[in-house]
Design a protein around this motif. Structure first.
Motif, short mmCIF file in Angstrom:
data_model
loop_
_atom_site.label_atom_id
_atom_site.label_comp_id
_atom_site.label_asym_id
_atom_site.label_seq_id
_atom_site.Cartn_x
_atom_site.Cartn_y
_atom_site.Cartn_z
N LEU A 191 -0.40 8.58 -1.88
CA LEU A 191 -1.41 9.36 -2.58
C LEU A 191 -2.35 10.02 -1.57
N LEU A 192 -2.69 9.26 -0.52
CA LEU A 192 -3.55 9.81 0.53
C LEU A 192 -2.88 11.02 1.19
N THR B 112 2.05 13.79 -7.34
CA THR B 112 2.71 12.65 -6.73
C THR B 112 4.09 12.49 -7.31
N TYR C 163 0.81 -1.22 0.00
CA TYR C 163 0.00 0.00 0.00
C TYR C 163 0.84 1.27 0.00
N GLU D 180 -2.14 13.22 -10.15
CA GLU D 180 -0.90 12.51 -10.49
C GLU D 180 0.28 13.46 -10.67
N ASP E 287 2.19 3.14 -2.37
CA ASP E 287 1.80 4.22 -3.28
C ASP E 287 0.42 4.78 -2.94
N ARG E 288 -0.46 3.88 -2.50
CA ARG E 288 -1.80 4.35 -2.14
C ARG E 288 -1.73 5.27 -0.90
#
Lengths: 283, 412, 314
Positions: free
Chosen positions: A116-117, C5, A110, C2, A112-113
Motif C-alpha cells: 500500500l505504501l 491496490t 507487513y 483501494e 500488504d501494508r
C-alpha cells in the motif's frame, strides 16, 4: 424492387458512409499531425525564411540536418540518450520483476501494508523530490554522471505495481509443479513465470525507455556538460549565447522525434496494450 | 524478452557504456597533483569550443609550458551549473565570469589582489570600467580579456535612402526617435527589441541612471532608472518604432530581424560586429547608444578569467591567466573572433577590417564607460525582467510597476 | 486508494500464493526469500523516494545555497512563501491549468475514442496517430509550437490568409496560458484515447444492442449506458491526468518562460527557478511541499467524489 436489391443498396450506402467517415477522421488526424509536418518543413528552410510564412523555403536545405548534427555534438546526445534509456529500462524491469514476485507470490509480514505504501507513492509527483535528490547526488559526487541519470528513477512503484497485476493473472500451479521438481525460486521465476510474461515485460521496458528518453527536468538539474547530455537537453543547447537558429533547432527536433516514431510503429501493439492494462506509464 | 535477447541487450549496453566513457575521457581533473589546469567555462557550441582553444593556443605562444583543459555547460546553464561544479571536490582551478555576474559568483572566486602584487602584474593597461566590474567586496576577482561597450548598429543604406544623417560618436535621444519614426512605416519597424535587462541597462547607463544605489545594493525603483526604463518601453508602446517581443524570444530573433533588413537598428554588444557584417547585405553602421545629451556613456560588458576559491595552485593559475589575457592573445582574438580587447593597445587589431569609425565609436564609449556591475540576485532580476518586460513594451504595465514588482520579489 | 491496490479487482484475490498456507517453517522461509527478492527494490525505494521526501521537508527549514553551507531558518521559508505574490500566481495558474487541461483532455479523448468506435477504416492506425505526440520528446513538441504560435508564425499567417488578424499568442497575457494549455492537450490526449477505448471495448455488445432496441437515441445511450459503464476508466484517467497536470514545466519553460509577467508561471517552473537559478534550495523545497500537499488534496477530493459517479458494478 426485391428485398435483395434493398439489402445491396443498404450495404452500399453503409460502405459509402464508412468511407466518408474515414475521410473525415483522416482530415482531423492530418491536422493533428501538422506540428510534426511544420517541424520537418522548417528544418529544410534557409535560416532567414523561417518566419516567412510559406510552407516551403526557396530551397530545400538538407544540409541543415548535417549542420544541426555538427553545431552541437548531437550524435553524442543520441548515444547518451539510448544508453541511459536502455540501462534505465533494464534496471527498472529487473527491480520491478523481483519486487512484484515477492508481493504476489511470497508471504511475509507487513506485505500488504508495504505494498500500500508503494502504491501510495504513485500519486507523488517526482518534481517534489528533485531538490533533495540533487543534494544527495552532489554530496555523493554523482553530479554529471550517467548513474545520476539512470538510478534514482528506476525504483518507482509503477513498475512493481504493473508487474504484480500481471503476475496475479498467472495461475500459481505451474510454479508449484516446478518447485516440486526441486527448482529454486529464482529458477522458477526465470524459466516458468517470465516466459509467460514477455508482453508485459516489453510493455514496462518500452514505457521506462520512453520515460528516460524524454526526461528533461532531472537531466537539466544534474547534468553539467555536453558529454553527458541527453536529447531533450541537447535540443535546448541550440539556444546559446548568440541566439537560436530555428531551422537547425527544427532539424534537431526532427532527428529527436524519429526514434519515438520507430517505437510507435514497431511496438504499437505493446504500447496500446500497456496503456489499457497499466493505464499509466511514460509520464 | 528471452534470455538470449536479454543477454544481447546487456552486452550492447555494456559496449555502449565503455564507448561513451572512452570518448568522454579526460574528466579527471587532477588539480591537486600538477598536470594541466582545468578551465570551467561555457561551451554552447563548437564555435565556443574553438574560441577557448584559440585562447589557449595563443597563450601557449607566451608560455609554451602552459597546459589547460576546457569543460563546461552551455552559456544559458553556465551561471547555475558553475555553483554546483565548484561545490564538488575535483573542481577546476580556473573559471570564466562576466562582469555582470561577478557579484553572483563572488564566493567562488579567489581575491586576486595579492597575486597581482606578487607577480607585478600591471593593471593600468587594462580597461578601468571592466576592472571595476570584476571587483567584489573591494577586491579584484577576475582579469578581464574583453571590454565591450554596448553600441547601436544601424543599416547605413536605409539611413541614406531615407535621407538621414548617419550618426557617429554622438547621438541624441531626440534625433534617434526622429530617425526611427522616419524609418518606420505601416509594415516596417525601425528598431528591434528583446526581453530581458541587458539592453535596457545599457540604455539607462547612457542616460546616466543606475540600478544600484550608492552602497551597491539593488535599487530598481529610483526615479532616474524608472524613467529610463519607461522611455525604453515607450519606444514600442508610445513611439511605435519597434514590435513587442515574445517572452521566450532570445536575442537571436531581433538579430535576425536586423540582418535580414526587417528592421534598421539594433542595440547590441560590439562582439556581434563580425557576425552582422557577414550576414547583412547592406552597409553596417555603428554608433553610440543614444543619450539625452548626445554624448557617449558606454555600458561595458565583458568577461574575464578568475581563480576558484578552492584552487590549491593559485600561483600557477595566476600565471596561466596572465598568459591568457596578454596583449598578444587579445590582439589575435580581436582579429579572429571579433572580441573588443580589454587592453586599449590591442584595439587596433579589432578595428582592422571594420567600417571607418567603428573603432572611434568604441573608443568614445570606453572613454566614459561604466561596467555592468550587478548584485548577487541578478539572475532573478534578469529572469523576472524577461517575463515582465513584454508587458512593459506592450504598454500593459508601467516601468514603475514592473520595477517595483521585481524589486519586491528579489528583495523580499 | 483501494481501487489501485487491485484488492477489488478479480485478479487480485484468487491466485496469490498465500491462499495455501503451509507449516510455520515454510512461512519463515518465505520471509527470508522475500527479503532477498525485495531488497533491490526496497533499498532503491527508501533511498530515492522515502528519504528525499523526508529530506525535502528538512531542507525546507534551511536557507540552503548551491554553493556554501546551509543555515537553519525554521519556518521562515514558509512565512516568505505565504507572503510571495508570485507563488500565489503560480499556484493559481497551475490550478487553472490542471482543471482546464484535464477537462479538455478527457472531453477530446472521449470524443475521439467514440468516433474511432464508429464504422470506419483503420481505427487502429488513427489511434496510433493521436498517440504520437505522447511519446515524442516534450521539448521538441513545445519548440515547434513556440515557432508556430510566434507573432510571425504559421498560425498567424494561416489566419491572415482567411482575413483574420493574428494575435500575439505567447506574449499577450490574455492568451499565453491558453496557448500553453492548448499545446499540452494536443500533446497528451492521445494517451487517454487509448485508456478510454479500452473501457469502451469492454462494454458487452448485448447491452448496447438491448438499449438500441429499446429505441434510445445515441445521446441517451451515451449518457445512460456508455458513460456509466466506462466511469471507472474515466475516473482513473482523470485522476492520473490531473496528477500529471500539476507537474507542468517544460511547456511553460519553452513556450513562454513563465511570462508575460507571471501569467504562465507554474509551481514546478517556480520551484526549479528558485532552486537552481536563484540559488534557494530551501525555498524551492517549501514550494515542493506545497505542491505535494495540493496534489494530495486534489487527489483525495477526487477519490472522495468518485462514489457519486463511478460505477464499479458490471
Amino acid at each position: 424492387m426485391t428485398s435483395e436489391t434493398i439489402r445491396i443498396r443498404a450495404r452500399r450506402r453503409r460502405t459509402t458512409l464508412t468511407w466518408l467517415n474515414t475521410a473525415a477522421i483522416a482530415v482531423v488526424a492530418l491536422l493533428f499531425t501538422f506540428p510534426f509536418l511544420w517541424m520537418f518543413l522548417t528544418a529544410l528552410k534557409p535560416a532567414d525564411e523561417v518566419f516567412s510564412g510559406s510552407a516551403l523555403g526557396s530551397q530545400l536545405r538538407w544540409q541543415n540536418f548535417a549542420d544541426a548534427w555538427t553545431l552541437v555534438p548531437f550524435g553524442r546526445f543520441i548515444a547518451n540518450g539510448f544508453f541511459v534509456a536502455i540501462a534505465g529500462a533494464a534496471l527498472s524491469v529487473v527491480v520491478a520483476v523481483l519486487s512484484a514476485y515477492a508481493f504476489s507470490r511470497l508471504r511475509f509480514r507487513y506485505r500488504d501494508r508495504l505494498f500500500l505504501l508503494y502504491v501510495a507513492t504513485l500519486v507523488l509527483p517526482q518534481e517534489v523530490l528533485v531538490v533533495p535528490l540533487f543534494i544527495m547526488m552532489n554530496e555523493a559526487g554523482y553530479v554529471d554522471t550517467y548513474a545520476a541519470l539512470i538510478v534514482p528513477f528506476a525504483f518507482t512503484a509503477f513498475g512493481t505495481f504493473l508487474m504484480r497485476q500481471f503476475f496475479l493473472t498467472i495461475p500459481v500451479e505451474y510454479e508449484e509443479a516446478a518447485r516440486i521438481d526441486g527448482a529454486s525460486r529464482v529458477r522458477t521465476l526465470w524459466s516458468v513465470l517470465l516466459p509467460q510474461l514477455r508482453a508485459p515485460l516489453s510493455v514496462l521496458g518500452v514505457f521506462s525507455f520512453i520515460g528516460y528518453w524524454n526526461s528533461y527536468l532531472w537531466p537539466l538539474i544534474v547534468i553539467n556538460t555536453q558529454d553527458k547530455a541527453t536529447v531533450p537537453l541537447g535540443l535546448t543547447m541550440f539556444t546559446g549565447e548568440h541566439g537560436t537558429q530555428w531551422n537547425l533547432v527544427m532539424a534537431a527536433s526532427t532527428i529527436a522525434v524519429v526514434p519515438s516514431l520507430f517505437i510507435v510503429v514497431l511496438l504499437q501493439r505493446q504500447l496500446m496494450k500497456g496503456v489499457s492494462m497499466g493505464g499509466f506509464g511514460g509520464r | 524478452m528471452t534470455v538470449r535477447h536479454l543477454t544481447t541487450t546487456v552486452a550492447a549496453v555494456t559496449g555502449l557504456a565503455v564507448a561513451l566513457t572512452a570518448c568522454g575521457g579526460g574528466d579527471d581533473n587532477t588539480s591537486t597533483t600538477g598536470g594541466p589546469l582545468a578551465l570551467y567555462t561555457w561551451v554552447s557550441s563548437q564555435s565556443d569550443r574553438e574560441q577557448w582553444e584559440s585562447f589557449i593556443a595563443e597563450a601557449q605562444k607566451e608560455d609554451p609550458d602552459l597546459e589547460i583543459t576546457v569543460e563546461g555547460p552551455s552559456f544559458a546553464d553556465y551561471w547555475t551549473k558553475v555553483k554546483t561544479r565548484f561545490s564538488g571536490d575535483d573542481a577546476p582551478c580556473l573559471l570564466t565570469t562576466q562582469a555582470a555576474r561577478a557579484q553572483e559568483l563572488g564566493s567562488l572566486l579567489m581575491p586576486l589582489d595579492d597575486l597581482v602584487e606578487e607577480h607585478d602584474f600591471d593593471l593600468s593597461e587594462v580597461d578601468e570600467s571592466m576592472l571595476e566590474g570584476m571587483t567584489v567586496d573591494g577586491s579584484l576577482r577576475a582579469i578581464p580579456y574583453d571590454a565591450e561597450p554596448v553600441v547601436l548598429f544601424y543599416n547605413a543604406d536605409a539611413f541614406a535612402a531615407a535621407g538621414l544623417t548617419p550618426p557617429t560618436t554622438e547621438y541624441t535621444r531626440e534625433q534617434f526617435v526622429a530617425d526611427a519614426t522616419a524609418l518606420t512605416t505601416d509594415d516596417h519597424k525601425a528598431l528591434a527589441v528583446t526581453p530581458g535587462m541587458f539592453i535596457p541597462a545599457a540604455w539607462a547607463t547612457a542616460g546616466d541612471a543606475s540600478w544600484l544605489n550608492g552602497d551597491g545594493e539593488l535599487d530598481l525603483t529610483n526615479g532616474d532608472f524608472v524613467d529610463e526604463i519607461q522611455s525604453y518601453f515607450d519606444l514600442v508602446a508610445v513611439d511605435g518604432v519597434a514590435n513587442a517581443p515574445n517572452a521566450a524570444d532570445a536575442s537571436d530573433v531581433s538579430q535576425q530581424a536586423f540582418t535580414s533588413g526587417q528592421v534598421d537598428m539594433l542595440i547590441e554588444g560590439p562582439w556581434m560586429y563580425g557576425t552582422f557584417d557577414e550576414a547583412a547585405d547592406f552597409t553596417l553602421g555603428v554608433t553610440i547608444v543614444p543619450s539625452p545629451s548626445g554624448q557617449p556613456h558606454g555600458m561595458t560588458a565583458g568577461s574575464g578569467f578568475g581563480i576558484a576559491a578552492t584552487c590549491d595552485r593559485p600561483d600557477e593559475a595566476f600565471e596561466a591567466i596572465v598568459a591568457l589575457t596578454s596583449t598578444g592573445v587579445q590582439e589575435s582574438l580581436a582579429a579572429s573572433r571579433g572580441i573588443v580587447p580589454a587592453r586599449a593597445e590591442a584595439l587596433p587589431a579589432w578595428a582592422e577590417g571594420k567600417g571607418a569609425g567603428a573603432a572611434d565609436v568604441v573608443s568614445a564609449l570606453l572613454s566614459n564607460a561604466t561596467a555592468q556591475v550587478t548584485t548577487t540576485t541578478w539572475n532573478q532580476v534578469e529572469t523576472l525582467m524577461t517575463q515582465y518586460s513584454v508587458e512593459g513594451f506592450r504598454g500593459e504595465r508601467s516601468a514603475e510597476e514592473i520595477m517595483q514588482t521585481i524589486q519586491d520579489s528579489v528583495g523580499g | 486508494m483501494e481501487v489501485m491496490t487491485g484488492t477489488r479487482t478479480a485478479a487480485a484475490g484468487a491466485p496469490s500464493a498465500p491462499a495455501t498456507p503451509r507449516s510455520g517453517r515454510r512461512r519463515r522461509a518465505d520471509g527470508r526469500v522475500a527479503a532477498l527478492f525485495l531488497a533491490p527494490g526496497l533499498i532503491g525505494f527508501v533511498l530515492f523516494i522515502v528519504v528525499p521526501l523526508g529530506g525535502s521537508a528538512v531542507i525546507s527549514l534551511y536557507e540552503w545555497p548551491l554553493f556554501g553551507s546551509p543555515a537553519f531558518v525554521g519556518l521562515d521559508n514558509y512565512a516568505k512563501l505565504f507572503g510571495d505574490p508570485a507563488f500565489f500566481t503560480a499556484l493559481t495558474n497551475t490550478l487553472i491549468f490542471a482543471f482546464v487541461y484535464t477537462a479538455l483532455n478527457l472531453v477530446l479523448a472521449l470524443a475521439i475514442a467514440l468516433w474511432l468506435g464508429t464504422r470506419l477504416k483503420g481505427a487502429g492506425i488513427w489511434r496510433v496517430v493521436f498517440f504520437l505526440p505522447v511519446i515524442t520528446p516534450m521539448v521538441a513538441n513545445a519548440l515547434v509550437w513556440r515557432l508556430m504560435l510566434s507573432d510571425d508564425g504559421a498560425l498567424n499567417s494561416a489566419l491572415g490568409t482567411v482575413g483574420i488578424e493574428g494575435q500575439s499568442w505567447l506574449s499577450d497575457s490574455r492568451f499565453a496560458l491558453a496557448a500553453v494549455i492548448a499545446m499540452s492537450v494536443w500533446q497528451s490526449f492521445g494517451y487517454n484515447v487509448v485508456v478510454i477505448t479500452a473501457g469502451l471495448t469492454s462494454i458487452p455488445k448485448e447491452i448496447l444492442e438491448a438499449s438500441r432496441i429499446d429505441g434510445t437515441n445515441p445521446w441517451q445511450r451515451l449518457r445512460h449506458t456508455i458513460l456509466p459503464m466506462i466511469s471507472p476508466s474515466l475516473f482513473f484517467a482523470s485522476t492520473m491526468t490531473m496528477i500529471g497536470a500539476f507537474q507542468v514545466f517544460v511547456q511553460a519553460q519553452v513556450l513562454t518562460q513563465g511570462g508575460p509577467g507571471e501569467s504562465t508561471n507554474t509551481l514546478v517552473l517556480y520551484l526549479y527557478r528558485n532552486g537552481f537559478s536563484f540559488d534557494r534550495l530551501g525555498y524551492a523545497s517549501a514550494i515542493a511541499w506545497m505542491l505535494f500537499v495540493v496534489v494530495m488534496l486534489v487527489t483525495a477530493v477526487q477519490f472522495a467524489g468518485q462514489r457519486r459517479w463511478v460505477n464499479y458494478d458490471k
